[in-house]
Design an enzyme around this catalytic site. Structure first.
Site, PDB file in Angstrom:
ATOM      1  N   SER A 264       0.978  -1.101  -0.182  1.00  0.00           N
ATOM      2  CA  SER A 264       0.555  -0.347   0.003  1.00  0.00           C
ATOM      3  C   SER A 264       0.868   1.040  -0.205  1.00  0.00           C
ATOM      4  O   SER A 264       2.035   1.116   0.279  1.00  0.00           O
ATOM      5  CB  SER A 264      -0.757   0.396   1.002  1.00  0.00           C
ATOM      6  OG  SER A 264      -0.446   0.340   2.311  1.00  0.00           O
ATOM      7  N   LYS A 265       0.250   2.398  -0.443  1.00  0.00           N
ATOM      8  CA  LYS A 265       0.974   3.693  -0.536  1.00  0.00           C
ATOM      9  C   LYS A 265       1.373   3.916   0.726  1.00  0.00           C
ATOM     10  O   LYS A 265       2.585   4.639   1.142  1.00  0.00           O
ATOM     11  CB  LYS A 265       0.000   4.530  -0.821  1.00  0.00           C
ATOM     12  CG  LYS A 265      -1.148   5.149   0.008  1.00  0.00           C
ATOM     13  CD  LYS A 265      -1.534   6.053  -0.770  1.00  0.00           C
ATOM     14  CE  LYS A 265      -2.838   6.485   0.341  1.00  0.00           C
ATOM     15  NZ  LYS A 265      -3.603   8.153  -0.336  1.00  0.00           N
ATOM     16  N   ARG A 266       0.788   3.582   1.706  1.00  0.00           N
ATOM     17  CA  ARG A 266       1.783   4.148   3.372  1.00  0.00           C
ATOM     18  C   ARG A 266       2.869   3.086   4.042  1.00  0.00           C
ATOM     19  O   ARG A 266       3.553   3.027   4.383  1.00  0.00           O
ATOM     20  CB  ARG A 266       1.004   4.204   4.615  1.00  0.00           C
ATOM     21  CG  ARG A 266      -0.314   4.323   4.192  1.00  0.00           C
ATOM     22  CD  ARG A 266      -1.438   5.091   5.888  1.00  0.00           C
ATOM     23  NE  ARG A 266      -1.725   6.519   4.939  1.00  0.00           N
ATOM     24  CZ  ARG A 266      -1.425   7.643   5.459  1.00  0.00           C
ATOM     25  NH1 ARG A 266      -0.955   7.921   5.650  1.00  0.00           N
ATOM     26  NH2 ARG A 266      -2.065   8.283   4.291  1.00  0.00           N
ATOM     27  N   ASP A 267       3.414   1.592   3.494  1.00  0.00           N
ATOM     28  CA  ASP A 267       4.386   0.428   3.473  1.00  0.00           C
ATOM     29  C   ASP A 267       5.550   1.626   3.350  1.00  0.00           C
ATOM     30  O   ASP A 267       6.341   1.597   4.437  1.00  0.00           O
ATOM     31  CB  ASP A 267       3.974  -0.299   2.423  1.00  0.00           C
ATOM     32  CG  ASP A 267       2.740  -1.154   3.034  1.00  0.00           C
ATOM     33  OD1 ASP A 267       2.391  -1.544   4.012  1.00  0.00           O
ATOM     34  OD2 ASP A 267       2.190  -2.076   1.983  1.00  0.00           O
ATOM     35  N   PHE A 276       6.322   5.330  -4.596  1.00  0.00           N
ATOM     36  CA  PHE A 276       6.055   6.137  -5.824  1.00  0.00           C
ATOM     37  C   PHE A 276       7.297   6.622  -6.707  1.00  0.00           C
ATOM     38  O   PHE A 276       8.284   6.257  -6.354  1.00  0.00           O
ATOM     39  CB  PHE A 276       5.667   7.908  -4.954  1.00  0.00           C
ATOM     40  CG  PHE A 276       4.127   7.455  -4.162  1.00  0.00           C
ATOM     41  CD1 PHE A 276       2.781   7.456  -5.439  1.00  0.00           C
ATOM     42  CD2 PHE A 276       3.844   7.567  -3.010  1.00  0.00           C
ATOM     43  CE1 PHE A 276       1.379   6.813  -3.974  1.00  0.00           C
ATOM     44  CE2 PHE A 276       2.992   7.141  -2.488  1.00  0.00           C
ATOM     45  CZ  PHE A 276       1.828   6.577  -3.307  1.00  0.00           C
TER      46      PHE A 276
END
Ligand code: GLU
Length: 503
Positions: A264-267, A276
């Site tokens: 996920s983007k928070r990982d 990203f």
């Protein structure tokens, strides 16, 4: 169909920055298009205005550009099938939605959000937590299938809010062949009456996606696994319009390094690696870090991504974009989730750095750091330092002593290696060095070997002391190359400084 007719699209929604999973989808579409001498299109799917994030579209276009994933058609590029941003195509969709109502594949529904919430709540209390608007429940709701025709007309004429919903057929098997997963069969009893169009004139994702794929003559839909549950509805929509459906290929998920769940983007920032392609700052000022700003080469990032779900079937691991294009096929994309490996990602970067010419590295180094030395010196510096570096900046952190004489001496090496007899030994070696007429790597090395032999000492007893005095460090590239790079005069100066500092 000739292979030149291959047309694929990457269709991101501008709801935020593009996650690396999205870049992989774009990459596979691009590789597939180029391998088949087809066309790669970018289409921005921004029909859900509530999730629109300013700057996201520019971020997507800019990131793809950095990655070398260059569209043939798209926003800001043009093409015969534009516009390529769905909000700019808004007027096109209504007739298609109305066509479906006329052919009884869809219907108007007038239930307000509050009414639907109440029904949902009631169902929950009766032990049905997953209430759906579907072929069973629609008969007791407020829609053009249950209301009298004149009432429907009156409501439409009065401008009452409505949505157009898919009239999902009852108990019908929908089947389609996914290029990666094989045959997929879903019974329509498990599908709900999805909203296709809203009275504000905006289509939902499903309708806009199908209409645009048809109008843009898309031949293959290559997208993430998360869209697999929507595919049966899409197949039914193609049927309802009487259009041929494109071929589908749903790509495997990207998993966390431990294989536990979706990346996920928070990982990324939590586990210490970027998720990203480029830095992204949210409107709240929160920074998500990117591969580009972390010093990765686009080629290394792309090479790593290509292997997350695909393999060439050989042992070759390093591929340029052109080689990926030549080797890529959907047959070699697996369906099992692909585990992201941050160490392997660094390895790719290291390999790319190693294979970058000294001249190119020197140019990159000069872009990043203000170096007041001749170009040929910077090139020689890169040649020396690149073997030990992963990122361009590592060469600077590791090799700063090549530009500036050390002022500190590695404590561990001093306490382990610098003995009472070391000053005398190093003074003697300094004299040997000074006597070398042509101060090059080979001559320094043979003088050193002769010195070891004369003293009856092993390399480990002398080299670390030499390195300490010249660089201040305990480790580094070849000392003979370093000494030759610095030149005799500088070496003498450093030996003298070091000897007085470590007395
Ligand atoms: N707009 C969808 C997304 O954000 C596209 C899905 C598709 O490719 O059909 O991923």
């Amino acid at each position: 169909m000739s292979t030149n007719d291959v047309r694929v699209r990457f269709a991101p929604s501008p709801t935020g920055p593009l996650h690396m999973g999205g870049v992989r989808t774009a990459l596979y579409n691009y590789l597939f298009a180029k391998h088949n001498k087809g066309t790669f299109i970018i289409r921005i799917e921004d029909t859900d205005q509530t999730r629109f994030v300013p700057g996201a579209q520019d971020y997507i276009m800019d990131s793809l550009q950095w990655c070398g994933i260059i569209p043939d058609e798209g926003p800001g590029i043009g093409g015969e099938y534009g516009p390529y941003v769905q909000s700019e195509r808004k007027a096109m969709y209504r007739p298609y939605a109305e066509q479906l109502v006329e052919t009884e594949k869809a219907y108007y529904a007038f239930d307000t959000p509050e009414e639907l919430d109440a029904v949902r709540e009631q169902a929950k209390q009766m032990g049905m937590p997953n209430w759906q608007y579907n072929s069973v429940t629609r008969v007791s709701l407020k829609n053009s299938l249950t209301l009298p025709a004149d009432e429907v007309k009156r409501r439409l004429d009065a401008g009452d809010p409505y949505v157009i919903r898919m009239k999902m057929p009852r108990n019908q098997d929908v089947r389609f062949e996914d290029t990666i997963r094989g045959w997929v069969v879903v019974n329509t009893n498990n599908l709900d009456d999805k909203v296709l169009f809203k009275s504000d004139g905006m289509p939902t994702y499903h309708l806009a996606n199908i209409v645009d794929d048809h109008l843009m003559k898309i031949t293959h839909v290559i997208r993430g696994e998360e869209w697999l549950p929507s595919a049966p509805l899409h197949v039914l929509l193609y049927d309802a319009f009487g259009w041929d459906a494109p071929k589908f290929a749903h790509l495997p998920l990207l998993l966390r390094p431990d294989g536990n769940g979706k990346l996920s983007k928070r990982d990324g920032d939590r586990l210490g690696f970027p998720v990203f392609p480029a830095n992204w700052t949210t409107s709240e000022g929160e920074l998500y870090s990117g591969y580009r700003e972390n010093g990765y080469f686009a080629g290394a990032f792309i090479n790593m991504l290509a292997f997350l779900g695909w393999n060439p079937g050989t042992t070759q691991e390093i591929f340029s974009m052109d080689e990926l294009i030549a080797a890529f096929s959907l047959d070699r994309v697996g369906k099992a989730g692909a585990k992201f490996d941050p160490d392997k990602t660094k390895w790719f970067q290291q390999q790319y750095l190693k294979h970058t010419s000294d001249e190119e590295l020197a140019a990159l180094l000069k872009q990043e750091f203000d170096l007041k030395v001749e170009d040929s010196r910077v090139v020689a510096f890169c040649k020396l330092m690149k073997e030990r570096a992963t990122f361009v900046k590592d060469m600077m952190t590791e090799g700063a002593y090549l530009f500036n004489a050390p002022t500190n001496y590695d404590e561990q090496t001093v306490s382990k290696k610098w003995k009472a007899e070391s000053p005398a030994l190093m003074t003697e070696w300094k004299e040997q060095l000074e006597a070398i007429a042509d101060f090059n790597t080979a001559n320094i090395e043979s003088a050193f070997k002769a010195f070891l032999e004369a003293k009856g000492l092993g390399i480990g007893a002398v080299l670390p002391l030499f390195r300490l005095l010249i660089t201040g460090a305990g480790m580094g590239p070849s000392m003979f190359e370093i000494a030759a790079y610095l030149g005799k005069e500088e070496c003498m100066l450093r030996m003298n400084n070091g000897l007085s500092a470590l007395q």
